[in-house]
Design a protein around this motif. Sequence first.
Motif, PDB file in Angstrom:
ATOM      1  N   TYR A 167       7.671   7.135  -2.900  1.00 20.70           N
ATOM      2  CA  TYR A 167       6.594   7.620  -3.770  1.00 20.70           C
ATOM      3  C   TYR A 167       5.755   6.430  -4.261  1.00 20.70           C
ATOM      4  O   TYR A 167       6.304   5.412  -4.707  1.00 20.70           O
ATOM      5  CB  TYR A 167       7.161   8.347  -4.991  1.00 20.70           C
ATOM      6  CG  TYR A 167       7.867   9.640  -4.690  1.00 20.70           C
ATOM      7  CD1 TYR A 167       7.139  10.836  -4.610  1.00 20.70           C
ATOM      8  CD2 TYR A 167       9.244   9.676  -4.501  1.00 20.70           C
ATOM      9  CE1 TYR A 167       7.781  12.029  -4.333  1.00 20.70           C
ATOM     10  CE2 TYR A 167       9.894  10.869  -4.226  1.00 20.70           C
ATOM     11  CZ  TYR A 167       9.154  12.045  -4.144  1.00 20.70           C
ATOM     12  OH  TYR A 167       9.788  13.228  -3.878  1.00 20.70           O
ATOM     13  N   ARG A 168       4.420   6.588  -4.194  1.00 17.48           N
ATOM     14  CA  ARG A 168       3.538   5.598  -4.801  1.00 17.48           C
ATOM     15  C   ARG A 168       3.525   5.776  -6.317  1.00 17.48           C
ATOM     16  O   ARG A 168       3.801   6.863  -6.831  1.00 17.48           O
ATOM     17  CB  ARG A 168       2.118   5.729  -4.226  1.00 17.48           C
ATOM     18  CG  ARG A 168       2.028   5.300  -2.752  1.00 17.48           C
ATOM     19  CD  ARG A 168       0.617   5.445  -2.178  1.00 17.48           C
ATOM     20  NE  ARG A 168       0.241   6.861  -2.078  1.00 17.48           N
ATOM     21  CZ  ARG A 168      -0.686   7.422  -2.810  1.00 17.48           C
ATOM     22  NH1 ARG A 168      -1.341   6.701  -3.722  1.00 17.48           N
ATOM     23  NH2 ARG A 168      -0.987   8.702  -2.667  1.00 17.48           N
ATOM     24  N   ARG A 213       7.122  -1.924  -7.279  1.00 20.04           N
ATOM     25  CA  ARG A 213       6.842  -1.852  -5.837  1.00 20.04           C
ATOM     26  C   ARG A 213       8.106  -1.568  -5.037  1.00 20.04           C
ATOM     27  O   ARG A 213       8.091  -0.815  -4.066  1.00 20.04           O
ATOM     28  CB  ARG A 213       6.210  -3.161  -5.375  1.00 20.04           C
ATOM     29  CG  ARG A 213       6.024  -3.257  -3.852  1.00 20.04           C
ATOM     30  CD  ARG A 213       5.275  -4.482  -3.449  1.00 20.04           C
ATOM     31  NE  ARG A 213       3.902  -4.431  -3.946  1.00 20.04           N
ATOM     32  CZ  ARG A 213       2.923  -3.762  -3.346  1.00 20.04           C
ATOM     33  NH1 ARG A 213       3.175  -3.077  -2.236  1.00 20.04           N
ATOM     34  NH2 ARG A 213       1.723  -3.755  -3.846  1.00 20.04           N
ATOM     35  N   GLU A 269       8.745   1.978  -4.968  1.00 20.78           N
ATOM     36  CA  GLU A 269       7.915   2.652  -3.970  1.00 20.78           C
ATOM     37  C   GLU A 269       8.575   2.595  -2.597  1.00 20.78           C
ATOM     38  O   GLU A 269       8.624   3.591  -1.851  1.00 20.78           O
ATOM     39  CB  GLU A 269       6.533   2.003  -3.905  1.00 20.78           C
ATOM     40  CG  GLU A 269       5.659   2.255  -5.114  1.00 20.78           C
ATOM     41  CD  GLU A 269       4.258   1.677  -4.944  1.00 20.78           C
ATOM     42  OE1 GLU A 269       3.373   2.012  -5.730  1.00 20.78           O
ATOM     43  OE2 GLU A 269       4.074   0.881  -3.982  1.00 20.78           O
ATOM     44  N   GLU A 276       1.829   8.653  -7.923  1.00 17.22           N
ATOM     45  CA  GLU A 276       2.389   9.983  -7.727  1.00 17.22           C
ATOM     46  C   GLU A 276       3.473  10.341  -8.747  1.00 17.22           C
ATOM     47  O   GLU A 276       3.816  11.522  -8.890  1.00 17.22           O
ATOM     48  CB  GLU A 276       2.969  10.109  -6.311  1.00 17.22           C
ATOM     49  CG  GLU A 276       1.925   9.973  -5.213  1.00 17.22           C
ATOM     50  CD  GLU A 276       2.559  10.020  -3.831  1.00 17.22           C
ATOM     51  OE1 GLU A 276       2.333  11.011  -3.100  1.00 17.22           O
ATOM     52  OE2 GLU A 276       3.306   9.063  -3.496  1.00 17.22           O
ATOM     53  N   PRO A 309      -0.194  -0.706  -7.091  1.00 16.01           N
ATOM     54  CA  PRO A 309      -0.078  -0.076  -5.787  1.00 16.01           C
ATOM     55  C   PRO A 309      -1.050  -0.694  -4.804  1.00 16.01           C
ATOM     56  O   PRO A 309      -2.197  -0.982  -5.108  1.00 16.01           O
ATOM     57  CB  PRO A 309      -0.412   1.403  -6.085  1.00 16.01           C
ATOM     58  CG  PRO A 309      -0.119   1.574  -7.542  1.00 16.01           C
ATOM     59  CD  PRO A 309      -0.458   0.290  -8.170  1.00 16.01           C
TER      60      PRO A 309
END
Length: 671
Positions: free
Chosen positions: A41-42, A33, A36, A45, A4
């Motif tokens: 959402y990262r 990635r 994401e 999370e 991230p």
Amino acid sequence: MAAPGSTSGGAAEETLPAVVVIDDAGTVTGWSRTAEKLFGYRAAEVLDRSAAPVFLPPVAPGDRERWSGLLQARHRDGGALLVRVAGSRLRTPGPGVAWVLSMTPATAETPGRAADLLEPLISRSPVAMAIWDRDLRCVWLNAAAHELNGVFPHYAIGRSLREPIPGIDTDAAREAMSRVLCDGNPMIDREARWTAADGSAELTLSTSLFRLDGVDGQPLGVCSLALDISTSRTRDRLSLLREASIRIGSTLDVNQTAQELADLAVPLIADYVTVDLAESVLPDTPPLQRLAATEARIPVFRRAGVASVHDGIPESLWPRGQAVFVPPSSPFTEVLSSGRSHFEPLLDTSPGTWLDQDPARAEIIHGTGMHTLLIIPLAARGEILGVTVFVRNENPAAFTKDDLMLAEELVARAALSLDNARQYTRERTAALALQRNLLPRNLSGGDAVDVASIYLPSDVHEGVGGDWFDAIPLRDSRVALVVGDVTGHGINAAATMGRLRTAVRTLTYMGLPPDELLTHLDDLVLRLTEEDAGDDGFPLDAVGATCLYAIYDPGTRRCTMATAGHPPPALMDPSGAVSFPRPPSGTPIGVGLGSFGSLELELGEGSLIALYTDGLIETREADIEAGIDRLGAALAGAALPLESLCATVVETMVGDKGSEDDIALLVARTR
């Protein structure tokens, strides 16, 4: 996977799928990635947490090794997201199972994504789809086509229709595909039948073919689509709708169209059918408002069509043409006001229903055994034209939802035909009224001639054209006789006819000779056309007409005539011999050339001159000259009163077959 916050990847990541790894408990163990970016959402999370908040419903691959399809997801901002997902089982050293999911937005426009989205739809379609190359060799099949291999062995990868298969006739399929491959014209909805050798099974397919072309425009092959229509319900449904397109609306008559609907529906859908139309659809009938109504029964419809499996139609309280009374609270008025069908598989005849207000209908229902009911609105172009009622009393089966859908499709097709017939009737009635009001009502030949006329609208097109005639007495005892024909049909042609007739009368009163009058009329029409031109300079509604104009002077017994592209007059001398004098040929009115000449004849006492339009003499089977010969034979030696002569001539020339064009006939006998 990138951590991230990493910025590596650049624009190339925009084309990569989002990769997610989950275990057999639905816990996220990997998050790329691109995931994401796709879901918001990262990784921190979602990792080591349930995937349920993101995927709706939760991903449940089961025991499959590979799978693909569409999945509903939730973006971090709360918005819904439809994704295309392809999953593969991931082998791990431990006892658990993991899954690698590759996801792309279903709405992505990236090249190749559309094909990925359509692939599961096509492969699972109930329509058998196959692609054949230019050698008619099968190169691709979907699942439905694979299932046909037992019936049609040529549905197999690598097999060509050009290769003979023992016991299988592929000639028709090969010829059809070759034709589509050659000319590029698709073949739609062609039935193909197969029967097992022992007669134990029968299959009917509705097949369509279309050519596949490459980017260079050259044919690559043929795609075939086949749908099984073997079940009796499907085949009966298609057969009925196909029959409806042929039988309903065969004429532009409202009542006939309504009866065709009733006749077709019995007994295929119901045992008893009525077609009841609103007053607005039948403008020539007496208003329903004038009929007596009570609190329990009001006149709402007129019966336009009725049919039954029983002789004498015992179910019907009213014959065709009669007003139909219904209770205000009945399902008939509800359907008329709401535009929605009434579906009553088991007809409720118990006390306390709307039938309490309609004892006569209740008695018929009980007496004839009616037990199931459909009432469907006749709706076309946003307007309710009436209702169609379907009832069963001989057939013990109740109506089903499938019956309702079939009846609604049938009624929808009939409603369009009814609306077309209604529009035609209205326009024809208006045009005919305008035409008759613009034609002379009190025709007079003054002191010069006795005159009579007849006008007959055509049986085709819009029914009314621009034919006109006139007899114009002048102060010096002369009389002008004129007949003309405006191009086209309908209200516009009738209105143009009225303008030309007025113009001819005005020019006649100026004392112009026939050739000069036609010249002025041609110039006037040309000016009117130019004034009505659109922004591009072209006329919005070009006017054209033919005309024959004659002046008879009883003092000299001389008749001078000129023509603008019109058939020649018929002249019968006192002995009964008929001739057709030919004035110099002139161009039709509206061309603008103004090249007209006159012909002068001497008419003996008791001579008869007949002016007519081409509808009297022209038919599809014969040219105008043949028609002129027939007219001469019809007139020869006739010694009838002029009114009777007109009717006799038209009857002889047209008979019962009707005319394809308007007919105007003006006859004058010198005194």
